[in-house]
Design a protein around this motif. Structure first.
Motif, PDB file in Angstrom:
ATOM      1  N   ASN A  64     -46.127 -26.308  30.364  1.00  0.00           N
ATOM      2  CA  ASN A  64     -47.504 -25.965  30.752  1.00  0.00           C
ATOM      3  C   ASN A  64     -47.616 -24.805  31.730  1.00  0.00           C
ATOM      4  N   ASN A  65     -46.899 -24.861  32.840  1.00  0.00           N
ATOM      5  CA  ASN A  65     -47.055 -23.830  33.858  1.00  0.00           C
ATOM      6  C   ASN A  65     -45.811 -23.793  34.728  1.00  0.00           C
ATOM      7  N   ILE A  66     -45.722 -22.794  35.587  1.00  0.00           N
ATOM      8  CA  ILE A  66     -44.593 -22.675  36.508  1.00  0.00           C
ATOM      9  C   ILE A  66     -44.673 -23.779  37.553  1.00  0.00           C
ATOM     10  N   VAL A  67     -43.553 -24.439  37.810  1.00  0.00           N
ATOM     11  CA  VAL A  67     -43.491 -25.431  38.880  1.00  0.00           C
ATOM     12  C   VAL A  67     -42.761 -24.791  40.055  1.00  0.00           C
ATOM     13  N   SER A  68     -43.390 -24.865  41.213  1.00  0.00           N
ATOM     14  CA  SER A  68     -42.876 -24.184  42.399  1.00  0.00           C
ATOM     15  C   SER A  68     -42.296 -25.185  43.391  1.00  0.00           C
ATOM     16  N   GLY A  69     -41.105 -24.876  43.888  1.00  0.00           N
ATOM     17  CA  GLY A  69     -40.492 -25.694  44.928  1.00  0.00           C
ATOM     18  C   GLY A  69     -40.179 -27.109  44.487  1.00  0.00           C
ATOM     19  N   LEU A  70     -39.630 -27.255  43.287  1.00  0.00           N
ATOM     20  CA  LEU A  70     -39.270 -28.593  42.807  1.00  0.00           C
ATOM     21  C   LEU A  70     -38.089 -29.123  43.613  1.00  0.00           C
ATOM     22  N   LYS A  71     -38.201 -30.349  44.053  1.00  0.00           N
ATOM     23  CA  LYS A  71     -37.117 -30.966  44.832  1.00  0.00           C
ATOM     24  C   LYS A  71     -37.042 -32.449  44.504  1.00  0.00           C
ATOM     25  N   TYR A  72     -35.893 -33.033  44.823  1.00  0.00           N
ATOM     26  CA  TYR A  72     -35.778 -34.472  44.632  1.00  0.00           C
ATOM     27  C   TYR A  72     -35.219 -35.122  45.887  1.00  0.00           C
ATOM     28  N   THR A  73     -35.591 -36.377  46.066  1.00  0.00           N
ATOM     29  CA  THR A  73     -35.035 -37.188  47.144  1.00  0.00           C
ATOM     30  C   THR A  73     -34.433 -38.441  46.527  1.00  0.00           C
ATOM     31  N   ASN A  74     -33.332 -38.881  47.099  1.00  0.00           N
ATOM     32  CA  ASN A  74     -32.686 -40.114  46.643  1.00  0.00           C
ATOM     33  C   ASN A  74     -32.307 -40.909  47.889  1.00  0.00           C
ATOM     34  N   THR A  75     -33.000 -42.015  48.088  1.00  0.00           N
ATOM     35  CA  THR A  75     -32.794 -42.844  49.274  1.00  0.00           C
ATOM     36  C   THR A  75     -32.101 -44.135  48.859  1.00  0.00           C
ATOM     37  N   VAL A  76     -31.061 -44.515  49.614  1.00  0.00           N
ATOM     38  CA  VAL A  76     -30.233 -45.669  49.255  1.00  0.00           C
ATOM     39  C   VAL A  76     -30.208 -46.660  50.414  1.00  0.00           C
ATOM     40  N   TRP A  77     -30.319 -47.956  50.072  1.00  0.00           N
ATOM     41  CA  TRP A  77     -30.242 -49.034  51.057  1.00  0.00           C
ATOM     42  C   TRP A  77     -29.160 -50.038  50.658  1.00  0.00           C
ATOM     43  N   LYS A  78     -28.528 -50.630  51.662  1.00  0.00           N
ATOM     44  CA  LYS A  78     -27.605 -51.754  51.432  1.00  0.00           C
ATOM     45  C   LYS A  78     -27.991 -52.870  52.389  1.00  0.00           C
ATOM     46  N   THR A  79     -28.266 -54.026  51.821  1.00  0.00           N
ATOM     47  CA  THR A  79     -28.741 -55.194  52.584  1.00  0.00           C
ATOM     48  C   THR A  79     -29.901 -54.824  53.510  1.00  0.00           C
ATOM     49  N   GLY A  80     -30.816 -53.999  52.991  1.00  0.00           N
ATOM     50  CA  GLY A  80     -32.013 -53.643  53.743  1.00  0.00           C
ATOM     51  C   GLY A  80     -31.849 -52.520  54.743  1.00  0.00           C
ATOM     52  N   VAL A  81     -30.643 -51.994  54.903  1.00  0.00           N
ATOM     53  CA  VAL A  81     -30.385 -50.910  55.856  1.00  0.00           C
ATOM     54  C   VAL A  81     -30.219 -49.600  55.088  1.00  0.00           C
ATOM     55  N   ARG A  82     -30.962 -48.584  55.489  1.00  0.00           N
ATOM     56  CA  ARG A  82     -30.843 -47.295  54.809  1.00  0.00           C
ATOM     57  C   ARG A  82     -29.505 -46.654  55.143  1.00  0.00           C
ATOM     58  N   VAL A  83     -28.740 -46.324  54.107  1.00  0.00           N
ATOM     59  CA  VAL A  83     -27.414 -45.741  54.310  1.00  0.00           C
ATOM     60  C   VAL A  83     -27.337 -44.291  53.840  1.00  0.00           C
ATOM     61  N   GLU A  84     -28.350 -43.836  53.113  1.00  0.00           N
ATOM     62  CA  GLU A  84     -28.352 -42.444  52.648  1.00  0.00           C
ATOM     63  C   GLU A  84     -29.784 -42.006  52.367  1.00  0.00           C
ATOM     64  N   ASN A  85     -30.088 -40.763  52.729  1.00  0.00           N
ATOM     65  CA  ASN A  85     -31.400 -40.185  52.431  1.00  0.00           C
ATOM     66  C   ASN A  85     -31.178 -38.727  52.048  1.00  0.00           C
TER      67      ASN A  85
END
Length: 217
Positions: free
Chosen positions: A131-152
């Motif tokens: 459809n059109n140009i997408v500008s500034g495409l980015k991704y985030t991947n956040t990971v938790w173990k036993t409710g504690v965030r271990v990676e963002n």
């Protein structure tokens, strides 16, 4: 048309604004703190932009230089870009590539995939822009173990023009955590957004880190 008029028309068409539609004004401050009016017209589809002034050779070359090779077959009638994330591939020198369609299909335990502890791996995404140009495409991947965030993890992918062939992004190689306490169940959330905050994919999933790689099926 003199040079100043042509430069002005270049600015209007390149910004995705229709010069034939009444513009609206917004205010912004200059370096001295004084407010000045900024003219912003309505955004129009890229397909319409490419049709504007198509008989003007200089404008056509200028747009090609600005936009690159745009696949017109992927241009819709809407001004909003679309991004479809097709799959995720897990790469590791220790095993064959594992291609996972998106959305993930969990196994009988509810896991999208499993990794071996202490092993090198990387992720590869394939996605299509239309459809059109997408500008500034980015991704985030956040990971938790036993409710504690271990990676963002936050990764800027860039700006992409519409095309039929999928784009490919391959992340840097990493190593899974090792040891008994690293093994077990993890929850995660994957999200793809652009500079305007438009979300193209938001997906929660679970994966597992094991002592060994799962059997190849």
């Amino acid at each position: 048309m003199d040079n100043k008029d042509k430069e002005k028309e270049h600015e209007q068409t390149a910004s995705g604004r229709n010069p034939d539609v009444n513009d609206v004004e917004e205010e912004e401050e200059d370096e001295d703190g004084n407010k000045r009016a900024v003219v912003l017209g309505p955004q129009v589809p890229l397909k319409e932009q490419l049709e504007l002034d198509k008989d003007d050779e200089s404008l056509r070359r200028w747009k090609e230089q600005l936009l690159g090779q745009v696949d017109t077959e992927q241009l819709g009638e809407t001004a909003e870009p679309e991004v479809k994330v097709l799959n995720l591939t897990i790469l590791s020198p220790e095993r064959p590539d594992l291609v996972l369609p998106i959305p993930f299909v969990p196994d009988e335990k509810g896991y999208a995939f499993a990794l071996k502890d202490g092993s090198p791996y990387s992720f590869r995404f394939n996605f299509v822009v239309s459809n059109n140009i997408v500008s500034g495409l980015k991704y985030t991947n956040t990971v938790w173990k036993t409710g504690v965030r271990v990676e963002n993890q936050k990764v800027m992918l860039g700006t992409f023009s519409p095309q039929l062939e999928p784009y490919t992004y391959e992340g840097e190689e990493e190593t899974t955590p090792a040891g008994m306490f690293a093994r077990g169940s993890y929850s995660a959330k994957l999200k793809f957004v652009d500079d305007d905050g438009k979300c193209y994919l938001e997906m929660s999933y679970y994966f597992e880190i094991r002592k060994e790689w799962p059997a190849i099926q």
